[in-house]
Motif scaffolding. Structure first.
Motif, PDB file in Angstrom:
ATOM      1  N   ALA A 184       0.849  -1.196   0.000  1.00 23.65           N
ATOM      2  CA  ALA A 184       0.000   0.000   0.000  1.00 23.65           C
ATOM      3  C   ALA A 184       0.883   1.245   0.000  1.00 23.65           C
ATOM      4  N   SER A 185       0.383   2.315  -0.548  1.00 22.32           N
ATOM      5  CA  SER A 185       1.130   3.569  -0.572  1.00 22.32           C
ATOM      6  C   SER A 185       1.253   4.136   0.842  1.00 22.32           C
ATOM      7  N   HIS A 186       2.439   4.643   1.168  1.00 15.17           N
ATOM      8  CA  HIS A 186       2.644   5.252   2.480  1.00 15.17           C
ATOM      9  C   HIS A 186       2.238   6.726   2.499  1.00 15.17           C
ATOM     10  N   ILE A 187       1.842   7.255   1.367  1.00  9.04           N
ATOM     11  CA  ILE A 187       1.445   8.663   1.277  1.00  9.04           C
ATOM     12  C   ILE A 187      -0.003   8.804   1.743  1.00  9.04           C
ATOM     13  N   ARG A 188      -0.205   9.539   2.833  1.00  6.11           N
ATOM     14  CA  ARG A 188      -1.548   9.715   3.384  1.00  6.11           C
ATOM     15  C   ARG A 188      -2.367  10.656   2.506  1.00  6.11           C
ATOM     16  N   ARG A 189      -3.629  10.312   2.334  1.00  3.63           N
ATOM     17  CA  ARG A 189      -4.522  11.118   1.502  1.00  3.63           C
ATOM     18  C   ARG A 189      -5.346  12.046   2.404  1.00  3.63           C
ATOM     19  N   GLY A 190      -4.824  13.229   2.655  1.00  2.00           N
ATOM     20  CA  GLY A 190      -5.523  14.194   3.485  1.00  2.00           C
ATOM     21  C   GLY A 190      -5.328  13.917   4.964  1.00  2.00           C
ATOM     22  N   ILE A 191      -5.864  14.808   5.790  1.00  2.00           N
ATOM     23  CA  ILE A 191      -5.753  14.687   7.235  1.00  2.00           C
ATOM     24  C   ILE A 191      -6.978  13.967   7.776  1.00  2.00           C
ATOM     25  N   LYS A 192      -6.771  12.828   8.381  1.00  2.00           N
ATOM     26  CA  LYS A 192      -7.872  12.059   8.964  1.00  2.00           C
ATOM     27  C   LYS A 192      -7.370  11.303  10.168  1.00  2.00           C
ATOM     28  N   HIS A 193      -8.291  10.730  10.922  1.00  3.73           N
ATOM     29  CA  HIS A 193      -7.922  10.068  12.170  1.00  3.73           C
ATOM     30  C   HIS A 193      -7.036   8.861  11.907  1.00  3.73           C
ATOM     31  N   GLU A 194      -6.157   8.593  12.862  1.00  6.54           N
ATOM     32  CA  GLU A 194      -5.192   7.515  12.687  1.00  6.54           C
ATOM     33  C   GLU A 194      -5.850   6.151  12.565  1.00  6.54           C
ATOM     34  N   THR A 195      -7.034   5.967  13.123  1.00  2.93           N
ATOM     35  CA  THR A 195      -7.738   4.692  12.918  1.00  2.93           C
ATOM     36  C   THR A 195      -8.040   4.474  11.438  1.00  2.93           C
ATOM     37  N   GLU A 196      -8.388   5.551  10.751  1.00  5.87           N
ATOM     38  CA  GLU A 196      -8.647   5.473   9.314  1.00  5.87           C
ATOM     39  C   GLU A 196      -7.352   5.307   8.534  1.00  5.87           C
ATOM     40  N   ASN A 197      -6.297   5.998   8.972  1.00  9.93           N
ATOM     41  CA  ASN A 197      -4.999   5.835   8.315  1.00  9.93           C
ATOM     42  C   ASN A 197      -4.528   4.390   8.364  1.00  9.93           C
ATOM     43  N   HIS A 198      -4.709   3.744   9.512  1.00  8.52           N
ATOM     44  CA  HIS A 198      -4.276   2.353   9.645  1.00  8.52           C
ATOM     45  C   HIS A 198      -4.962   1.446   8.627  1.00  8.52           C
ATOM     46  N   LEU A 199      -6.214   1.732   8.340  1.00  6.76           N
ATOM     47  CA  LEU A 199      -6.970   0.865   7.426  1.00  6.76           C
ATOM     48  C   LEU A 199      -6.444   0.916   5.995  1.00  6.76           C
ATOM     49  N   GLU A 200      -5.680   1.957   5.653  1.00  4.64           N
ATOM     50  CA  GLU A 200      -5.203   2.091   4.279  1.00  4.64           C
ATOM     51  C   GLU A 200      -4.285   0.949   3.862  1.00  4.64           C
ATOM     52  N   VAL A 201      -3.616   0.318   4.842  1.00  4.07           N
ATOM     53  CA  VAL A 201      -2.719  -0.775   4.480  1.00  4.07           C
ATOM     54  C   VAL A 201      -3.488  -1.961   3.909  1.00  4.07           C
ATOM     55  N   LEU A 202      -4.792  -2.048   4.207  1.00  4.03           N
ATOM     56  CA  LEU A 202      -5.608  -3.168   3.728  1.00  4.03           C
ATOM     57  C   LEU A 202      -6.176  -2.946   2.332  1.00  4.03           C
ATOM     58  N   GLU A 203      -6.014  -1.748   1.796  1.00  4.68           N
ATOM     59  CA  GLU A 203      -6.644  -1.420   0.510  1.00  4.68           C
ATOM     60  C   GLU A 203      -6.210  -2.312  -0.648  1.00  4.68           C
ATOM     61  N   PRO A 204      -4.929  -2.721  -0.739  1.00  4.20           N
ATOM     62  CA  PRO A 204      -4.548  -3.580  -1.876  1.00  4.20           C
ATOM     63  C   PRO A 204      -5.316  -4.896  -1.957  1.00  4.20           C
ATOM     64  N   ILE A 205      -5.860  -5.371  -0.816  1.00  6.89           N
ATOM     65  CA  ILE A 205      -6.642  -6.616  -0.860  1.00  6.89           C
ATOM     66  C   ILE A 205      -8.135  -6.335  -0.656  1.00  6.89           C
ATOM     67  N   GLY A 206      -8.519  -5.070  -0.708  1.00  9.20           N
ATOM     68  CA  GLY A 206      -9.929  -4.706  -0.709  1.00  9.20           C
ATOM     69  C   GLY A 206     -10.648  -4.843   0.613  1.00  9.20           C
ATOM     70  N   LEU A 207      -9.925  -4.769   1.736  1.00 18.28           N
ATOM     71  CA  LEU A 207     -10.573  -4.896   3.039  1.00 18.28           C
ATOM     72  C   LEU A 207     -10.791  -3.537   3.696  1.00 18.28           C
ATOM     73  N   SER A 208     -11.852  -3.440   4.495  1.00 19.11           N
ATOM     74  CA  SER A 208     -12.109  -2.268   5.316  1.00 19.11           C
ATOM     75  C   SER A 208     -13.169  -2.661   6.343  1.00 19.11           C
TER      76      SER A 208
END
Length: 336
Positions: free
Chosen positions: A129-153
């Motif tokens: 997953a990209s390490h570049i954060r998309r905008g300012i959002k809560h860290e709980t949401e930031n953590h979920l970005e690592v799951l995006e390549p496999i389509g989880l949330s």
């Protein structure tokens, strides 16, 4: 990526960061559990955060990576990787940006490895997953970005810790010893991980005195903060025995905070613990951004002056620390 066809029975979540980070990863572990409800999920942590991970209801067990002790250096990394091989994990999820987690997962020969592309981590991963954060959002949401390549949330972004019975029983004994009545006390955490986060002494003393008019007040912090906390206690005219500085385990601390009438705090680990055990929380922010790290529960709130120089994350010169000092004690205790 369609992961439904993968035969995933054992999952390793690698989180080698601090207390708050491990707690803020709760939604991530929840998303993994929702996808693989029958899988065995183990979290790899550093020694400090093992007790926190053990309270995560979506994790079945923990393994400690003592990267500064028994597993120090390259030989230690190889040692922990060999230990992990025996578990025969099918999937590793590397929560942090640091390269270490991805390398350990690769050395452990875990077939599927998910993590961030930071520090060339993609070289050791199946999905990056990209390490570049998309905008300012809560860290709980930031953590979920690592799951995006496999389509989880997950739609549930709440944090949750469940203290074990052993810690509950231990705190029951301490309540009796110190004459503390559950639900009938406030907790104050005035010290953060660096000085700019700290409550100024005059503010903390007034806060303690005002809260003490309603219920007893107890100060919490680490073992190395005892002298400073004792100074806060004297300034706030607290009786002896009202400072817990490194005398509670993290699991006991979770119980203590869970049973409190409220927590007044700076941005630090106990604030996240309070959110995960649903304790009413009033937090003060200055050098860090509450949009990223702040409390989110309906029974909680925060103070933030949004100074032009904030968030500074504790870096650079700062003469007056106005972002914290401009608030009065009543600004905080009125939120509890």
């Amino acid at each position: 990526m369609d992961i439904s066809s993968l035969n995933i029975k054992k999952i390793l979540i690698i989180d080698l960061a601090f207390i708050g980070d491990v707690i803020l990863a709760t939604p991530l572990t929840r998303a993994v559990r929702e996808q693989w409800p029958t899988a065995e999920i183990i979290m790899l942590t550093v020694p400090l955060t093992e007790e926190i991970a053990q309270m995560n209801p979506y994790v079945d067990g923990t393994i400690v990576y003592d990267k500064r002790g028994a597993h120090r250096g390259l030989s230690g990394m190889w040692s922990i990787a060999r230990e992990l091989r025996r578990y025969k994990f099918d999937l590793a999820v590397c929560v942090n940006f640091a390269l270490r987690g991805a390398v350990v997962a690769w050395l452990a020969r875990i077939p599927y490895r998910l993590g961030y592309d930071a520090q060339h981590g993609g070289l050791f991963l199946t999905w990056a997953a990209s390490h570049i954060r998309r905008g300012i959002k809560h860290e709980t949401e930031n953590h979920l970005e690592v799951l995006e390549p496999i389509g989880l949330s997950t739609k549930d972004l709440s944090m949750r810790l469940i203290p074990p019975e052993k810690a509950i029983s231990s705190m029951e004994e301490k309540y009796g010893r110190y004459g503390i009545e559950k639900g009938q006390y406030y907790v104050v955490c005035p010290l953060g991980s660096y000085e700019r986060k700290n409550m100024p002494m005059p503010m903390a003393a007034q806060l303690i005195r005002e809260l003490s008019k309603k219920l007893p007040v107890y100060l919490i912090g680490g073992k190395g903060e005892k002298i400073e906390l004792d100074g806060y206690a004297r300034a706030g005219s607290l009786p002896d025995g009202h400072v817990f500085a490194g005398t509670l385990s993290l699991q006991e601390l979770a119980v203590f905070i869970q049973n409190a009438a409220g927590l007044a705090t700076v941005d630090t680990g106990p604030m996240h613990i309070a959110q995960a055990v649903n304790c009413p929380t009033a937090a003060i922010f200055g050098p860090t951004d509450p949009k990223v790290w702040g409390p989110r529960n309906e029974n909680s709130s925060y103070l933030y002056s949004n100074e032009p120089c904030s968030p500074c994350w504790g870096k650079g010169e700062c003469k007056d620390n106005i972002c914290i000092k401009k608030f009065k004690a009543k600004d905080l205790y009125e939120k509890l």
